[in-house]
Write a protein that holds these residues in place. Sequence first.
Motif, PDB file in Angstrom:
ATOM      1  N   TYR A 145       0.835  -1.199   0.000  1.00  9.90           N
ATOM      2  CA  TYR A 145       0.000   0.000   0.000  1.00  9.90           C
ATOM      3  C   TYR A 145       0.873   1.253   0.000  1.00  9.90           C
ATOM      4  CZ  TYR A 145      -4.187  -2.746   0.965  1.00  9.90           C
ATOM      5  OH  TYR A 145      -5.218  -3.629   0.879  1.00  9.90           O
ATOM      6  N   SER A 146       0.396   2.264  -0.663  1.00 10.81           N
ATOM      7  CA  SER A 146       1.072   3.552  -0.666  1.00 10.81           C
ATOM      8  C   SER A 146       0.846   4.259   0.667  1.00 10.81           C
ATOM      9  CB  SER A 146       0.539   4.420  -1.812  1.00 10.81           C
ATOM     10  OG  SER A 146       1.039   5.738  -1.708  1.00 10.81           O
ATOM     11  N   LEU A 147       1.836   4.998   1.102  1.00  7.53           N
ATOM     12  CA  LEU A 147       1.696   5.822   2.304  1.00  7.53           C
ATOM     13  C   LEU A 147       1.299   7.252   1.980  1.00  7.53           C
ATOM     14  CD1 LEU A 147       4.806   4.567   4.304  1.00  7.53           C
ATOM     15  CD2 LEU A 147       2.412   3.961   4.671  1.00  7.53           C
ATOM     16  N   VAL A 148       1.324   7.609   0.707  1.00 11.16           N
ATOM     17  CA  VAL A 148       1.042   8.994   0.326  1.00 11.16           C
ATOM     18  C   VAL A 148      -0.187   9.128  -0.568  1.00 11.16           C
ATOM     19  CG1 VAL A 148       3.454   9.659   0.558  1.00 11.16           C
ATOM     20  CG2 VAL A 148       2.628   8.875  -1.653  1.00 11.16           C
ATOM     21  N   GLU A 149      -0.730   8.014  -1.046  1.00 12.09           N
ATOM     22  CA  GLU A 149      -1.896   8.059  -1.933  1.00 12.09           C
ATOM     23  C   GLU A 149      -3.033   7.234  -1.322  1.00 12.09           C
ATOM     24  OE1 GLU A 149      -2.398   9.827  -4.423  1.00 12.09           O
ATOM     25  OE2 GLU A 149      -0.458  10.381  -5.285  1.00 12.09           O
ATOM     26  N   PRO A 150      -3.896   7.836  -0.524  1.00  9.56           N
ATOM     27  CA  PRO A 150      -4.975   7.094   0.130  1.00  9.56           C
ATOM     28  C   PRO A 150      -6.200   6.840  -0.744  1.00  9.56           C
ATOM     29  CG  PRO A 150      -5.049   9.383   0.820  1.00  9.56           C
ATOM     30  CD  PRO A 150      -3.842   9.246  -0.082  1.00  9.56           C
ATOM     31  N   THR A 151      -6.275   7.483  -1.911  1.00  9.63           N
ATOM     32  CA  THR A 151      -7.458   7.321  -2.746  1.00  9.63           C
ATOM     33  C   THR A 151      -7.537   5.895  -3.283  1.00  9.63           C
ATOM     34  OG1 THR A 151      -6.205   8.157  -4.636  1.00  9.63           O
ATOM     35  CG2 THR A 151      -7.533   9.742  -3.418  1.00  9.63           C
ATOM     36  N   PRO A 152      -8.740   5.332  -3.389  1.00 10.19           N
ATOM     37  CA  PRO A 152      -8.892   3.928  -3.762  1.00 10.19           C
ATOM     38  C   PRO A 152      -8.225   3.536  -5.070  1.00 10.19           C
ATOM     39  CG  PRO A 152     -10.965   4.795  -2.927  1.00 10.19           C
ATOM     40  CD  PRO A 152     -10.033   5.959  -3.059  1.00 10.19           C
ATOM     41  N   HIS A 157      -0.209  -1.027  -4.733  1.00 10.88           N
ATOM     42  CA  HIS A 157       0.832  -1.218  -5.735  1.00 10.88           C
ATOM     43  C   HIS A 157       1.283  -2.676  -5.758  1.00 10.88           C
ATOM     44  CE1 HIS A 157       2.129   3.206  -4.735  1.00 10.88           C
ATOM     45  NE2 HIS A 157       0.970   3.153  -5.369  1.00 10.88           N
ATOM     46  N   CYS A 158       1.866  -3.068  -6.869  1.00 11.74           N
ATOM     47  CA  CYS A 158       2.462  -4.402  -7.011  1.00 11.74           C
ATOM     48  C   CYS A 158       3.973  -4.226  -7.195  1.00 11.74           C
ATOM     49  CB  CYS A 158       1.864  -5.129  -8.216  1.00 11.74           C
ATOM     50  SG  CYS A 158       2.579  -6.768  -8.519  1.00 11.74           S
ATOM     51  N   TRP A 159       4.739  -5.009  -6.444  1.00 11.73           N
ATOM     52  CA  TRP A 159       6.198  -4.971  -6.555  1.00 11.73           C
ATOM     53  C   TRP A 159       6.671  -6.262  -7.189  1.00 11.73           C
ATOM     54  CZ3 TRP A 159      10.229  -1.945  -6.668  1.00 11.73           C
ATOM     55  CH2 TRP A 159      11.503  -2.470  -6.472  1.00 11.73           C
ATOM     56  N   LEU A 160       7.414  -6.140  -8.268  1.00 12.56           N
ATOM     57  CA  LEU A 160       7.965  -7.298  -8.972  1.00 12.56           C
ATOM     58  C   LEU A 160       9.393  -7.500  -8.486  1.00 12.56           C
ATOM     59  CD1 LEU A 160       7.632  -9.435 -11.217  1.00 12.56           C
ATOM     60  CD2 LEU A 160       8.379  -7.701 -12.844  1.00 12.56           C
ATOM     61  N   LYS A 161       9.589  -8.492  -7.646  1.00  3.90           N
ATOM     62  CA  LYS A 161      10.884  -8.730  -7.013  1.00  3.90           C
ATOM     63  C   LYS A 161      11.852  -9.471  -7.932  1.00  3.90           C
ATOM     64  CE  LYS A 161      13.972  -9.760  -3.773  1.00  3.90           C
ATOM     65  NZ  LYS A 161      14.969  -8.766  -3.316  1.00  3.90           N
ATOM     66  N   GLU A 162      11.339 -10.427  -8.671  1.00  2.64           N
ATOM     67  CA  GLU A 162      12.214 -11.266  -9.501  1.00  2.64           C
ATOM     68  C   GLU A 162      11.459 -11.776 -10.708  1.00  2.64           C
ATOM     69  OE1 GLU A 162      15.730 -12.426 -10.462  1.00  2.64           O
ATOM     70  OE2 GLU A 162      15.592 -12.019  -8.321  1.00  2.64           O
ATOM     71  N   LEU A 163      12.169 -11.909 -11.820  1.00  2.00           N
ATOM     72  CA  LEU A 163      11.616 -12.468 -13.049  1.00  2.00           C
ATOM     73  C   LEU A 163      12.729 -13.260 -13.716  1.00  2.00           C
ATOM     74  CD1 LEU A 163       9.043 -12.406 -14.863  1.00  2.00           C
ATOM     75  CD2 LEU A 163      10.095 -10.503 -16.064  1.00  2.00           C
ATOM     76  N   TYR A 164      12.500 -14.536 -13.947  1.00  2.00           N
ATOM     77  CA  TYR A 164      13.578 -15.375 -14.482  1.00  2.00           C
ATOM     78  C   TYR A 164      13.004 -16.475 -15.365  1.00  2.00           C
ATOM     79  CZ  TYR A 164      17.892 -18.071 -14.650  1.00  2.00           C
ATOM     80  OH  TYR A 164      19.015 -18.719 -15.083  1.00  2.00           O
ATOM     81  N   VAL A 165      13.674 -16.726 -16.472  1.00  2.00           N
ATOM     82  CA  VAL A 165      13.298 -17.796 -17.402  1.00  2.00           C
ATOM     83  C   VAL A 165      14.497 -18.712 -17.581  1.00  2.00           C
ATOM     84  CG1 VAL A 165      12.618 -18.336 -19.779  1.00  2.00           C
ATOM     85  CG2 VAL A 165      11.596 -16.390 -18.591  1.00  2.00           C
ATOM     86  N   CYS A 166      14.272 -20.022 -17.555  1.00  2.00           N
ATOM     87  CA  CYS A 166      15.369 -20.975 -17.641  1.00  2.00           C
ATOM     88  C   CYS A 166      16.035 -20.922 -19.014  1.00  2.00           C
ATOM     89  CB  CYS A 166      14.893 -22.393 -17.326  1.00  2.00           C
ATOM     90  SG  CYS A 166      13.895 -23.144 -18.609  1.00  2.00           S
ATOM     91  N   SER A 167      17.280 -21.374 -19.050  1.00  2.00           N
ATOM     92  CA  SER A 167      18.111 -21.225 -20.245  1.00  2.00           C
ATOM     93  C   SER A 167      17.539 -21.937 -21.458  1.00  2.00           C
ATOM     94  CB  SER A 167      19.524 -21.733 -19.955  1.00  2.00           C
ATOM     95  OG  SER A 167      19.490 -23.084 -19.521  1.00  2.00           O
ATOM     96  N   SER A 168      16.786 -23.003 -21.253  1.00  2.00           N
ATOM     97  CA  SER A 168      16.274 -23.786 -22.382  1.00  2.00           C
ATOM     98  C   SER A 168      14.971 -23.236 -22.954  1.00  2.00           C
ATOM     99  CB  SER A 168      16.046 -25.239 -21.951  1.00  2.00           C
ATOM    100  OG  SER A 168      15.078 -25.302 -20.917  1.00  2.00           O
TER     101      SER A 168
END
Length: 242
Positions: A145-152, A157-168
């Motif tokens: 959740y945002s701390l500065v934007e309370p409007t619905p 927010h969504c946080w994308l921590k990691e994105l990985y695809v195998c070598s093959s």
Amino acid sequence: MRGPGGGANVTDRLHLHPVQTPIASRRRKGRRSGPSGGHLGIPGIGCSHPGIYASPGSGVLPGHQVRRDMSSVRVELASQPHHQSLVELLCELHSHYNEGSSVPRELVRPYLMECLLAPSSPLQLVVATREHPQVVGFAAISLTYSLVEPTPDKRRHCWLKELYVCSSSRSLGVGKALMSWVAQYAVDHGCSRIDWPVKATNARGITFYESLGASRVIDRLSYRLSEPCLSELARGSACVRA
């Protein structure tokens, strides 16, 4: 495929470096997130596959079916059938970050089960499979959740921590499918944007992200506090760097 982190082989590696210059992807009003044709490369790849498309499957949060010729990719939240191949992929990810290093599967499996997939974990693991249940790529996401934007319409927010695809399975639309699924998940859960980091020198990855509609956050920098400064700060001491 290496993506946001950049580095060696940026044209065929997909990967998000944990602390670098952030990029934010905002949902445009009146426009659904997901594949809409055009550039379907994966972060750092910059390739185009006009024949790949995604469409939702069935279920509460549908898996996306991505087709190219006779092959297909299914994207969904990780479940028990995926665990073994997830262990293999996490081992590959470790070697990717630490060239020449390996980690025992006996260590990775309990880490996956007891930490990453624990009920208390803030992360959701999203997996892509081509031949169920063999995982060929994954994304790690969390909602906040945002701390500065309370409007619905702006508070979540969504946080994308990691994105990985195998070598093959690189250059087959797997990364695009994962990004599309994450975008739909974010929309379905009331998020107004997705944020993720990318290495500033990863020009091809940045081009890919911007082709998705992402915009560069130019007024933000990333910082990291690690040892020994972390422990010194915890003790209330100042850390003097050489």
